[in-house]
Design an enzyme around this catalytic site. Structure first.
Site, short mmCIF file in Angstrom:
data_model
loop_
_atom_site.label_atom_id
_atom_site.label_comp_id
_atom_site.label_asym_id
_atom_site.label_seq_id
_atom_site.Cartn_x
_atom_site.Cartn_y
_atom_site.Cartn_z
N GLU A 9 0.86 -1.19 0.00
CA GLU A 9 0.00 0.00 0.00
C GLU A 9 0.89 1.24 0.00
O GLU A 9 1.85 1.31 0.76
CB GLU A 9 -0.89 -0.02 1.26
CG GLU A 9 -1.70 1.24 1.45
CD GLU A 9 -2.54 1.19 2.74
OE1 GLU A 9 -2.94 0.10 3.18
OE2 GLU A 9 -2.78 2.26 3.32
N GLU A 33 -2.74 11.76 2.74
CA GLU A 33 -3.44 11.22 3.91
C GLU A 33 -3.15 12.07 5.14
O GLU A 33 -2.04 12.57 5.32
CB GLU A 33 -3.02 9.77 4.19
CG GLU A 33 -3.93 9.09 5.20
CD GLU A 33 -3.56 7.64 5.47
OE1 GLU A 33 -2.40 7.27 5.24
OE2 GLU A 33 -4.43 6.89 5.94
#
Ligand SMILES: *[C@@H]1O[C@H](CO)[C@@H](O)[C@H](O)[C@H]1NC(C)=O
Length: 314
Positions: A133, A138
């Protein structure tokens, strides 16, 4: 996959003068996000105070639409929730296509921010964490700058000393060894996240994933150093000319090819949950995260992504 070798100096045949170029294979713009991504409607894997809605519900409720050519994905900002009922309607979409080695450029105009929010733009392989990932955009609550993070299966870590402008927050990428914190890098630029990002009209994030490294760059909308090929989403690009990345993950102690498989692009807006919820108390936000979400719908008016486009190169 097409990777062309183009001589950086046409008159020289020395290998060191060759720069890897990547060619545009996919463009997502406007309704392309509605047609070429799938809406995830399962229970939030990170236990957020959200309900991820279907494409038809998102369109009917005005949570996913195209405005002035830009794709907007937003959180419901009109419903007061019962504490015993379901969470706030939100969006999680995943590209139908997957990519292995590639460059992706994200041209984003606005992102969610503020108390309880946990927006993310990321690339996720199959059989998590086996397929790896890469979290590109974020953060949670009132975070001031972007967190770039890798999550992997065991056997992947990063050196403390790396050629990048960002600051590492963790060196072990193995999600099972870090309570899923992963190996993160904070971008040292207040315009890379939240209010700073939005007040500036957003900007561009780019990821280059090869066998030998993963690099992430960010350029604010008003940056004088954004490469013209990034600004324009050119048909062919040479990240070797883009300068020192904000986040650099070399293969020194991490076999990139074995830890990162074909990946989907995911765009989602979570609320509370395992990160925003646990960080809520120390974020300067009022009360508890879930009750803030339940009782303050209008607080989520700015909890939206606006994408000009996403382009992928191979
Ligand atoms: C919800 O968001 C929309 C779109 O930005 C805005 O026009 C509207 O005023 C907001 N509603 C509330 C109750 O804040």
């Amino acid at each position: 996959m097409f990777r062309l070798l183009i001589p950086a100096i046409a008159t020289s045949l020395a290998l060191s003068n060759f720069v890897a170029a990547w060619s545009l294979t996919d463009t997502f713009q406007g309704s392309g996000f509605l047609n070429d991504f799938s809406f995830f409607t399962g229970t939030d894997p990170t236990s957020g105070r959200v309900v991820y809605v279907s494409k038809s519900t998102a369109q009917n409720k005005g949570l996913a639409y195209v405005q002035n050519g830009n794709f907007i994905a937003r959180v419901d900002n009109t419903t007061t929730l019962s504490s015993s009922g379901a969470g706030r309607n939100s969006i999680r979409i995943s590209s139908n296509k997957q990519w292995g080695q590639h460059v992706s450029i994200y041209n984003i105009l606005h992102m969610p921010h503020g108390c309880a929010t946990w927006p993310a733009v990321w690339e996720r392989g199959d059989n998590w964490p086996a397929g790896g990932e890469i979290d590109i955009v974020e953060g949670v609550n009132n975070q001031a700058s972007d967190s770039v993070t890798l999550h992997t299966s065991s056997g992947c870590s990063m050196p403390a000393s790396r050629t990048m402008t960002g600051t590492h927050t963790g060196l072990v990428c193995d999600s099972s060894k870090t309570s899923n914190a992963g190996c993160g890098v904070t971008i040292n630029d207040g315009s890379s996240y939240g209010t700073g990002f939005n007040n500036n009209g957003g900007g561009w994030y780019a990821v280059e994933r090869s066998s030998t490294f993963i690099k992430v760059w960010f350029w604010a909308r008003d940056s004088s150093s954004v490469p013209s090929e990034v600004r324009n989403g050119a048909g062919s690009i040479n990240p070797g000319n883009w300068g020192v990345p904000d986040a650099y993950f070399p293969n020194t102690n991490c076999n990139i090819d074995s830890h990162f498989g074909p990946a989907n692009i995911i765009i989602n807006i979570d609320l509370c949950g395992s990160w925003a919820g646990s960080a809520y108390g120390s974020s300067g936000c009022p009360g508890s995260c879930d009750s803030y979400v339940n009782s303050n719908p209008a607080a989520f008016t700015s909890a939206y992504f606006s994408f000009a486009w996403v382009k992928v190169y191979q």
